[in-house]
Design a protein around this motif. Structure first.
Motif, short mmCIF file in Angstrom:
data_model
loop_
_atom_site.label_atom_id
_atom_site.label_comp_id
_atom_site.label_asym_id
_atom_site.label_seq_id
_atom_site.Cartn_x
_atom_site.Cartn_y
_atom_site.Cartn_z
N VAL A 84 35.43 47.41 20.73
CA VAL A 84 36.10 46.69 21.80
C VAL A 84 35.15 46.64 22.88
CG1 VAL A 84 37.80 46.76 23.23
CG2 VAL A 84 38.37 47.34 21.06
N PHE A 85 34.88 45.24 23.42
CA PHE A 85 34.10 45.08 24.65
C PHE A 85 35.03 45.30 25.95
CE2 PHE A 85 31.19 42.69 21.99
CZ PHE A 85 29.97 43.50 22.25
N MET A 86 34.50 45.79 27.13
CA MET A 86 35.08 45.83 28.34
C MET A 86 34.13 45.09 29.49
SD MET A 86 36.67 49.83 28.43
CE MET A 86 37.40 49.36 30.08
N THR A 87 34.85 43.94 29.88
CA THR A 87 34.34 42.86 30.74
C THR A 87 35.15 42.40 31.87
OG1 THR A 87 32.33 41.28 30.77
CG2 THR A 87 34.00 41.14 29.12
N ALA A 88 34.40 41.83 32.96
CA ALA A 88 34.93 40.97 33.71
C ALA A 88 34.62 39.44 33.36
CB ALA A 88 34.47 41.32 35.06
N ARG A 89 33.56 39.60 32.37
CA ARG A 89 33.50 38.05 31.80
C ARG A 89 34.40 37.45 30.85
NH1 ARG A 89 27.00 37.78 30.88
NH2 ARG A 89 27.80 35.66 30.53
N LEU A 90 35.46 36.87 31.18
CA LEU A 90 36.45 36.55 30.39
C LEU A 90 36.55 34.95 29.95
CD1 LEU A 90 38.89 39.10 31.70
CD2 LEU A 90 37.84 39.33 29.73
N GLN A 91 35.64 34.39 30.08
CA GLN A 91 35.63 32.66 29.68
C GLN A 91 35.91 32.74 28.21
OE1 GLN A 91 35.82 30.25 31.80
NE2 GLN A 91 35.53 31.68 33.64
N PRO A 92 36.79 31.87 27.62
CA PRO A 92 37.06 31.71 26.36
C PRO A 92 35.87 31.59 25.46
CG PRO A 92 38.48 30.36 27.57
CD PRO A 92 37.56 30.84 28.65
N ILE A 104 36.74 43.59 17.92
CA ILE A 104 38.16 43.22 17.68
C ILE A 104 38.79 42.74 18.75
CG2 ILE A 104 38.11 44.84 15.73
CD1 ILE A 104 40.02 46.71 17.83
N GLY A 105 38.10 42.86 20.08
CA GLY A 105 38.90 42.17 21.14
C GLY A 105 38.19 42.49 22.49
N VAL A 106 38.69 42.15 23.50
CA VAL A 106 38.05 42.39 24.92
C VAL A 106 39.12 42.78 25.92
CG1 VAL A 106 37.10 41.20 26.74
CG2 VAL A 106 36.38 40.37 24.47
N ILE A 107 38.81 43.92 26.51
CA ILE A 107 39.66 44.57 27.71
C ILE A 107 39.00 44.10 28.97
CG2 ILE A 107 40.51 46.57 28.66
CD1 ILE A 107 40.62 47.85 25.95
N PRO A 108 39.97 43.38 29.88
CA PRO A 108 39.35 42.83 31.01
C PRO A 108 39.29 44.04 31.88
CG PRO A 108 41.54 41.92 30.45
CD PRO A 108 41.26 42.93 29.37
N LYS A 109 38.12 43.92 32.71
CA LYS A 109 37.81 44.79 33.66
C LYS A 109 38.07 43.99 35.21
CE LYS A 109 33.75 47.35 33.24
NZ LYS A 109 32.37 47.49 33.12
N PRO A 110 38.45 44.54 36.20
CA PRO A 110 38.97 45.94 36.26
C PRO A 110 40.15 46.38 35.39
CG PRO A 110 39.64 45.08 38.34
CD PRO A 110 38.84 44.10 37.42
N PHE A 111 40.20 47.47 34.46
CA PHE A 111 41.32 47.80 33.65
C PHE A 111 42.19 48.65 34.54
CE2 PHE A 111 37.96 50.91 33.07
CZ PHE A 111 38.68 52.01 33.43
N ASP A 112 43.36 48.75 33.92
CA ASP A 112 44.39 49.52 34.47
C ASP A 112 44.41 50.96 33.75
OD1 ASP A 112 46.80 51.01 35.17
OD2 ASP A 112 48.07 49.34 34.89
N PRO A 113 44.00 52.13 34.58
CA PRO A 113 43.90 53.37 33.85
C PRO A 113 45.18 53.88 33.19
CG PRO A 113 42.87 53.55 36.04
CD PRO A 113 43.63 52.17 35.96
N MET A 114 46.25 53.52 33.70
CA MET A 114 47.41 53.91 33.09
C MET A 114 47.92 53.30 31.75
SD MET A 114 48.03 56.25 34.99
CE MET A 114 49.51 56.91 34.38
#
Length: 130
Positions: A84-92, A104-114
């Motif tokens: 899984v990538f984590m990034t602020a670069r979220l253009q389609p 398998i997917g992307v988690i946006p940054k900033p992420f919610d720690p909870m």
């Protein structure tokens, strides 16, 4: 049913983000976490740690996330765990590029720690149910 991951290898060059993610993944999410500050460190740690999932920052000096993923896949053992990538670069187009690399997917940054651990589990569930 596929077993949920217990061991997460997290590659992130920013020490503050690594600290927050460690709390989010280990304390909140209950994962066993191996933190790496670079792609090179991930390559050095992955075999000893044996992760169930690799979480990769996209933008890193030296080896970026996509280059790290390629290097992990090119090891003699290859890479047989989800990424899984984590990034602020979220253009389609960027998200499609990450998926084309095998994520398998992307988690946006900033992420919610909870919710980070739940976000990871939801991504894995969506992949395993197809």
């Amino acid at each position: 049913m596929k077993q949920l991951p217990e061991r997460v290898l997290y590659v992130e060059d920013d020490a503050d983000i690594r600290s927050v993610a460690e709390l989010a993944l280990a304390d909140v999410g209950g994962f066993c976490v191996c933190l790496c500050a670079s792609g090179q460190e991930a390559l050095a740690q992955i075999d000893d740690f044996g992760p169930d999932l690799v979480l990769l920052d996209v933008m890193m000096p030296g080896m970026d996330g996509p280059q790290t993923l390629q290097a992990l896949k090119q090891r003699p053992r290859g890479l047989d765990v989800p990424v899984v990538f984590m990034t602020a670069r979220l253009q389609p187009s960027e998200i499609e590029e990450y998926r084309a690399l095998g994520a398998i997917g992307v988690i946006p940054k900033p992420f919610d720690p909870m919710t980070l651990a739940d976000d990871i589990r939801a991504l894995l569930a969506s992949v395993s149910t197809g």
